[in-house]
Design a protein around this motif. Structure first.
Motif, mmCIF file in Angstrom:
data_model
loop_
_atom_site.group_PDB
_atom_site.id
_atom_site.type_symbol
_atom_site.label_atom_id
_atom_site.label_comp_id
_atom_site.label_asym_id
_atom_site.label_seq_id
_atom_site.Cartn_x
_atom_site.Cartn_y
_atom_site.Cartn_z
ATOM 1 N N UNK A 234 0.829 -1.198 0.000
ATOM 2 C CA UNK A 234 0.000 0.000 0.000
ATOM 3 C C UNK A 234 0.869 1.257 0.000
ATOM 4 N N UNK A 235 2.015 1.206 0.678
ATOM 5 C CA UNK A 235 2.895 2.365 0.781
ATOM 6 C C UNK A 235 3.716 2.576 -0.483
ATOM 7 N N UNK A 236 3.705 1.590 -1.384
ATOM 8 C CA UNK A 236 4.507 1.681 -2.613
ATOM 9 C C UNK A 236 3.646 1.581 -3.870
ATOM 10 N N UNK A 237 2.377 1.978 -3.740
ATOM 11 C CA UNK A 237 1.486 1.981 -4.900
ATOM 12 C C UNK A 237 2.082 2.885 -5.989
ATOM 13 N N UNK A 292 9.435 -6.496 -12.209
ATOM 14 C CA UNK A 292 9.237 -5.106 -11.791
ATOM 15 C C UNK A 292 7.852 -4.582 -12.161
ATOM 16 N N UNK A 293 6.816 -5.331 -11.777
ATOM 17 C CA UNK A 293 5.461 -4.851 -11.978
ATOM 18 C C UNK A 293 5.141 -3.730 -10.986
ATOM 19 N N UNK A 294 4.010 -3.091 -11.216
ATOM 20 C CA UNK A 294 3.451 -2.174 -10.227
ATOM 21 C C UNK A 294 2.128 -2.752 -9.733
ATOM 22 N N UNK A 307 -3.163 3.181 6.250
ATOM 23 C CA UNK A 307 -1.897 3.865 6.548
ATOM 24 C C UNK A 307 -2.067 5.290 7.054
ATOM 25 N N UNK A 308 -3.277 5.840 6.954
ATOM 26 C CA UNK A 308 -3.470 7.247 7.290
ATOM 27 C C UNK A 308 -3.212 8.128 6.074
ATOM 28 N N UNK A 309 -3.702 9.352 6.143
ATOM 29 C CA UNK A 309 -3.578 10.275 5.011
ATOM 30 C C UNK A 309 -2.265 11.034 5.057
ATOM 31 N N UNK A 314 -0.599 11.851 -2.907
ATOM 32 C CA UNK A 314 -1.629 12.220 -3.879
ATOM 33 C C UNK A 314 -1.217 11.859 -5.301
ATOM 34 N N UNK A 315 0.044 12.070 -5.672
ATOM 35 C CA UNK A 315 0.490 11.772 -7.035
ATOM 36 C C UNK A 315 0.259 10.295 -7.371
ATOM 37 N N UNK A 316 0.619 9.411 -6.436
ATOM 38 C CA UNK A 316 0.410 7.977 -6.666
ATOM 39 C C UNK A 316 -1.068 7.645 -6.752
ATOM 40 N N UNK A 317 -1.903 8.315 -5.950
ATOM 41 C CA UNK A 317 -3.327 8.028 -5.964
ATOM 42 C C UNK A 317 -4.004 8.538 -7.242
ATOM 43 N N UNK A 318 -3.487 9.623 -7.823
ATOM 44 C CA UNK A 318 -3.989 10.059 -9.129
ATOM 45 C C UNK A 318 -3.748 8.982 -10.176
ATOM 46 N N UNK A 319 -2.556 8.418 -10.147
ATOM 47 C CA UNK A 319 -2.226 7.312 -11.050
ATOM 48 C C UNK A 319 -3.187 6.145 -10.821
ATOM 49 N N UNK A 320 -3.453 5.860 -9.544
ATOM 50 C CA UNK A 320 -4.342 4.764 -9.180
ATOM 51 C C UNK A 320 -5.741 4.990 -9.759
#
Length: 414
Positions: A234-237, A292-294, A307-309, A314-320
């Motif tokens: 989760x911390x490395x999305x 080396x997948x994501x 994990x808390x906010x 945010x950048x990773x979550x936009x990708x998500x």
């Protein structure tokens, strides 16, 4: 309007043409994404068509009532519940089986009922084992599958407006921030919850998935080990990493685990639809790479609930968000590799292809050079996008379309 009846027309439009077709309709997706409600809405459509309520039969197998049931018991229960019918379609029964994967051998039961009765069958499940070899054996050519996701941004806005949740000020760019933080599980959009209340609901979804769908079903004893892998992932999305990298990290925490066990846990998280694996694609060699997948989350709220906010996520979550929206619309996304550079997504759908770069902001020249430069290095005529959250980001730069992420998620042009 009832909380249970706000329709999700995109899914209903996909499923309705198959009503009465001699195919089992299978709805799969992460827990609490709305599968059961969709089944209820299909039942509503049947009643609107004049189907007698007595011929609409529904079971929910995550109830303790069915704990430990065998396939034979399921067959007897369903056979007894079906009304006496003949081949006349007006006497057809409609059978809705919720979380049916809880009963081993359900595929054989459904296959038998399809052969023996005039029945139209709909099933849901929260584990990709629904699509296992057992289905291939017993239901080959006799089922159609629909993947259900949490609410899209468009659906999120509609739910928030309907139920008075979210800020409701009409500024979709600003409201994207709420969607990132709060996610799209329907249950969190029905009341004006605080963020903390939303995360309490999402943690319950997360815990029931981890402990019911993964720990209990797979008899996992080292639960703390699984949870450490979850937290690392989760911390490395949105970052490439390997099982060996997780193993090395856990070793630094004085936790010993081999790479194969890590892979096994990751596969189980994928099976429960908590995680999506995104492979890399070599644009020059035209091949899918095996390393080396994501990984991306079923819903962005899962990260914040566990994990808390943190604003730097945010950048990773936009990708998500973009990744899941591509899946929702039937695209197959990959991470693009071109030389030593990386394209955030190369997405294909039948004979269509598009390329996407996602940045939280294009505020400085080096960022613009990087995001546009990578796309300009691709020498073909497929659509290319740079997506960001800069307020006035729109236009065309040497054929590359620049859009706000919110506008892309709401667009019907792709």
């Amino acid at each position: 309007m009832s909380h249970l009846t706000l329709p999700r027309p995109d899914y209903l439009a996909m499923i309705e043409p198959y009503i009465d077709a001699p195919l089992v309709k299978i709805l799969t997706g992460v827990r609490r994404c709305g599968k059961s409600t969709l089944m209820g809405q299909i039942a509503d459509r049947l009643r609107e068509r004049g189907i007698d309520q007595r011929h609409i039969i529904r079971y929910s197998f995550d109830s303790m009532q069915y704990d430990g049931w065998s396939a034979a018991e399921l067959y007897r229960q369903l056979s007894d519940a079906l009304p006496s019918t003949d081949a006349d379609d007006s006497e057809r029964a409609y059978l809705f089986l919720d979380e049916v994967q809880e009963i081993d051998g359900w595929e054989r039961v459904v296959n038998s009922l399809m052969s023996e009765s005039s029945v139209d069958i709909y099933v849901t499940g929260s584990n990709s084992r629904m699509m296992s070899s057992e289905i291939s054996t017993y239901l080959t050519g006799r089922y159609v599958a629909f993947r259900v996701f949490p609410l899209s941004f468009r659906e999120y806005l509609r739910f928030c407006d309907e139920y008075g949740t979210g800020d409701g000020d009409g500024d979709t760019h600003r409201r994207l921030g709420g969607y990132i933080r709060r996610g799209g599980f329907p249950a969190t959009c029905l009341t004006a919850y605080t963020d903390d209340q939303v995360y309490a609901i999402v943690r319950d979804i997360y815990n029931s998935t981890i402990f019911t769908d993964i720990v209990r079903r797979n008899s996992i004893r080292k639960v703390d080990q699984l949870e450490r892998i979850v937290r690392y992932t989760f911390d490395n999305i949105g970052r490439t990493f390997s099982a060996a990298g997780i193993t090395k990290y856990l070793k630094s925490q004085n936790r010993s685990i081999d790479a194969e066990t890590v892979y096994s846990y990751l596969r189980k998280l994928e099976s429960a639809y908590i995680l999506h694996r995104c492979s890399r694609y070599d644009l020059e060699g035209k091949e899918i790479l095996k390393t080396q997948e994501k990984f991306y989350l079923a819903d962005t709220s899962l990260r914040y609930a566990v994990l808390g906010y943190r604003p730097d996520s945010v950048a990773a979550m936009l990708e998500n968000l973009v990744y899941v929206e591509l899946l929702r619309r039937g695209w197959q996304p990959y991470i693009g590799k071109i030389g030593t550079a990386e394209i955030d997504f190369v997405a294909s759908k039948q004979d269509r292809v598009m390329y996407l770069q996602i940045a939280q902001t294009l505020g400085d020249q080096s960022t613009r050079d990087r995001e546009y430069g990578r796309l300009l290095s691709i020498r073909d005529n497929h659509p290319k996008y740079v997506l960001c959250t800069d307020e006035y980001a729109e236009g065309n730069y040497e054929g590359i379309i620049t859009m706000h992420v919110a506008d892309f998620l709401l667009s019907d042009e792709w």
